[in-house]
Design an enzyme around this catalytic site. Sequence first.
Site, short mmCIF file in Angstrom:
data_model
loop_
_atom_site.label_atom_id
_atom_site.label_comp_id
_atom_site.label_asym_id
_atom_site.label_seq_id
_atom_site.Cartn_x
_atom_site.Cartn_y
_atom_site.Cartn_z
N HIS A 36 -2.71 -2.92 -5.94
CA HIS A 36 -3.06 -2.47 -4.59
C HIS A 36 -4.57 -2.56 -4.39
O HIS A 36 -5.34 -1.86 -5.03
CB HIS A 36 -2.56 -1.02 -4.40
CG HIS A 36 -2.93 -0.44 -3.07
ND1 HIS A 36 -3.16 0.90 -2.89
CD2 HIS A 36 -3.11 -1.02 -1.86
CE1 HIS A 36 -3.48 1.11 -1.62
NE2 HIS A 36 -3.46 -0.03 -0.98
N SER A 87 0.83 -1.21 0.00
CA SER A 87 0.00 0.00 0.00
C SER A 87 0.86 1.25 0.00
O SER A 87 0.38 2.33 -0.32
CB SER A 87 -0.94 0.00 1.21
OG SER A 87 -0.20 -0.17 2.38
N GLU A 112 -5.63 -0.22 -7.53
CA GLU A 112 -4.58 0.57 -8.17
C GLU A 112 -3.57 -0.40 -8.76
O GLU A 112 -3.04 -1.26 -8.05
CB GLU A 112 -3.85 1.43 -7.12
CG GLU A 112 -4.49 2.74 -6.83
CD GLU A 112 -3.73 3.52 -5.75
OE1 GLU A 112 -3.44 4.69 -5.99
OE2 GLU A 112 -3.44 2.98 -4.68
N ASN A 140 -3.63 6.70 -1.51
CA ASN A 140 -3.16 6.93 -0.14
C ASN A 140 -2.56 8.33 0.03
O ASN A 140 -2.67 8.92 1.10
CB ASN A 140 -2.15 5.85 0.27
CG ASN A 140 -2.86 4.57 0.67
OD1 ASN A 140 -4.07 4.56 0.85
ND2 ASN A 140 -2.12 3.49 0.81
#
Length: 738
Positions: free
Chosen positions: A464, A443, A476, A514
């Site tokens: 991800h 991540s 992702e 993120n």
Amino acid sequence: MMTYKNFTIETDADGIALVTWDMPDKSMNVFTVEVMDEIEKILDQTVADDGIKGVVFTSGKSSFSGGADLTMIKGMFSMLEEEKAKDPTAAVQKLFDAAGRMTWLWRKIETNGKPWVSAINGTCMGGATELSLACHGRVASNAKSVKIGLPEVKVGIFPGAGGTQRVARLANTQDALQMMTTGQTLSAARAKAMNLVHQVVEPGELINAAKQMIKDGLKPVAPWDEKGFKVPGGGIWTPAAAQLWPAASAIMRRETAGNYPAALAILKSVYEGLQVPFDTGLRIEQRYFTEIVQTTEAYSMIRSLFVSMQELNKGARRPAGQPKSEIKKVGVVGAGFMGASIAYVTAAAGINVVLIDRDMEAAGKGKTHSEGLVAGAVGKGKLTKDEGEKLLSLITPSDDYGTLADADLVIEAVFEDRDVKKAVIEKVEAVLPEGAIFASNTSTLPITGLAGNSKRPVDFIGIHFFSPVEKMMLTEVILGKETGDKALAVALDYVAAIKKTPIVVNDTRGFFVNRCVLRYMSESYNMLIEGVPPVMIENAAKFAGMPVGPLALNDEVAIDLSYKILKATVADLGEKAIDPRHMELVARMVEKEERFGRKNGKGFYDYPAKPAKKHVWPGLKDLYPQQKPEAVDVKTLQERFLATIALEAARTVEEGIVTDPREADVGSILGFGFAPYTGGALSYIDGMGVKTFVELCERLAKDYGPHFTPTPLLKDMAAKGETFYGRFDPYGEAAKAA
């Protein structure tokens, strides 16, 4: 008999014409201008033919229809843009006429003098539901695949082909409003309970039952065209309505914070439409629809949540010339929560999975997690017992890396630690066949760095997932410096197989989602430190359109994980990379207060035992001197949240991390719920105009700190009057070359 491109007509001995909709070269029937032209010709033909007593309208595909076609929606917007440049008033009139095409064609069916029955055999959405409601009879199959709905509000518009008028005259008002303002889908049984379909039958009996309705003397007149028709519940001027409508407006405000003009237009269309004759109600709906289609919200939501999402799901970013991947077996290394969930969604797609961990006990625990998910799905009726058992039979727990020798794709989902991941990469590559792809579900750790441990970085990629994997629709796909086209194609084919939406991003710390989420949570730290009351922070975020407040989100992510991320950032990039006040706040929460988030029942919120609800931790307001609530401007708090996220999204474009604006928009909405009414983080900027956004950021930077300073790219775009979709046109020549 005329022949049609999208329809076949068979008339039986009883004079009933079976019209079957089966578009060539399409997996699902959709409304195009051509389809509507053909329906009108079929209507005229069946009316003129004295031998035809009635019409049964059905689909030749496994689904009935998904509603309007992308090209038709896009065409409406481009027509509006072109015409507005010539003559704004005439443009709106043209839009009004275009918006009414379906409305008045369905009305023509309803008043044609011969009975029509819609035979619904599968998914029936939007305009197809509205067509069915205009038929005099409706029969639905009881198959699980039958879903009936008017989901338009989810993409910024509303049912504008008679939906608001017919549903509100068939179902009770509360159910009608609930269905349309939330865009919920109904099973055949629920649609019957709401009086939207007349019969629910076995799939094999569908056409017979529809024909039987006509043979039994179905009147070719809609209830509202009969003398003495009364609206269910008595209409607007009743004591019940006097209770319902004020509450409906209040609930709408609570749920949408006034951010969704289309949802409000549904209320207005129903409230006003039920007080007038039916045709006038249709015209009221048509006017509101014309107004809504011109809003920034409708344009942005349709572009991101309808057009772009479909394009990404169909492989818009898939490299050309790569054959379709045959993914027969997937290995998942790491049977913890994430790994076990990845194994579950893979098996749910019918793919064999080996779930590997250090020993059989750990691997078995991962499968137990899948068993829990299956039990839940069976309990809710989403899976049959047999389907659940078949799904579980595809997951094989193991402690033997040798079982990966025939895998097509291996996904590593172990602890976020470079050394642990390095060991796994080496073990997997020792047995992985030539040409198979290795994917890391990291991540935060950059993919290029991890690929440095690989003997074949060309076959190394990041996939991800977001937690909980079985519910979150986004993945992702991260390209390392050396990732090859085959690896990207396999990753995208896998994501398509498990029915997720992919965005492809280049490598960086935190990738795209993120990075944006961290900005959101980081701004809430700034507000706490400034003494903004915590409840105002959470409410302002929700009023701005975020589904979850930043403090509640931080609790879900875990505050101790935020602490680890801050420490890792300092270790890698130095003290100046973070705000020391943030470190102080998070360190205090974790070390002194031992508040880690939801997982230990206490974070920024307290989590009492059910049925009590979570509430903001009262001690939070004692950490910093508090401002008076009336001194805090809620609108500014909202702007700060949306602007800090949008700025970060713009930075990822400037740095070449995100190369396609569609992915930033779809990724921000699906990844963390960025205010969907904006159409996503970049559409938020384009929607207000880059120049206006730069001015907003400059004002916020002056008052709240340099992290709001607009970037060179934004300033350049503002000076040139550009937009993200103009400068980084996903349909342009550059995109095709890439």
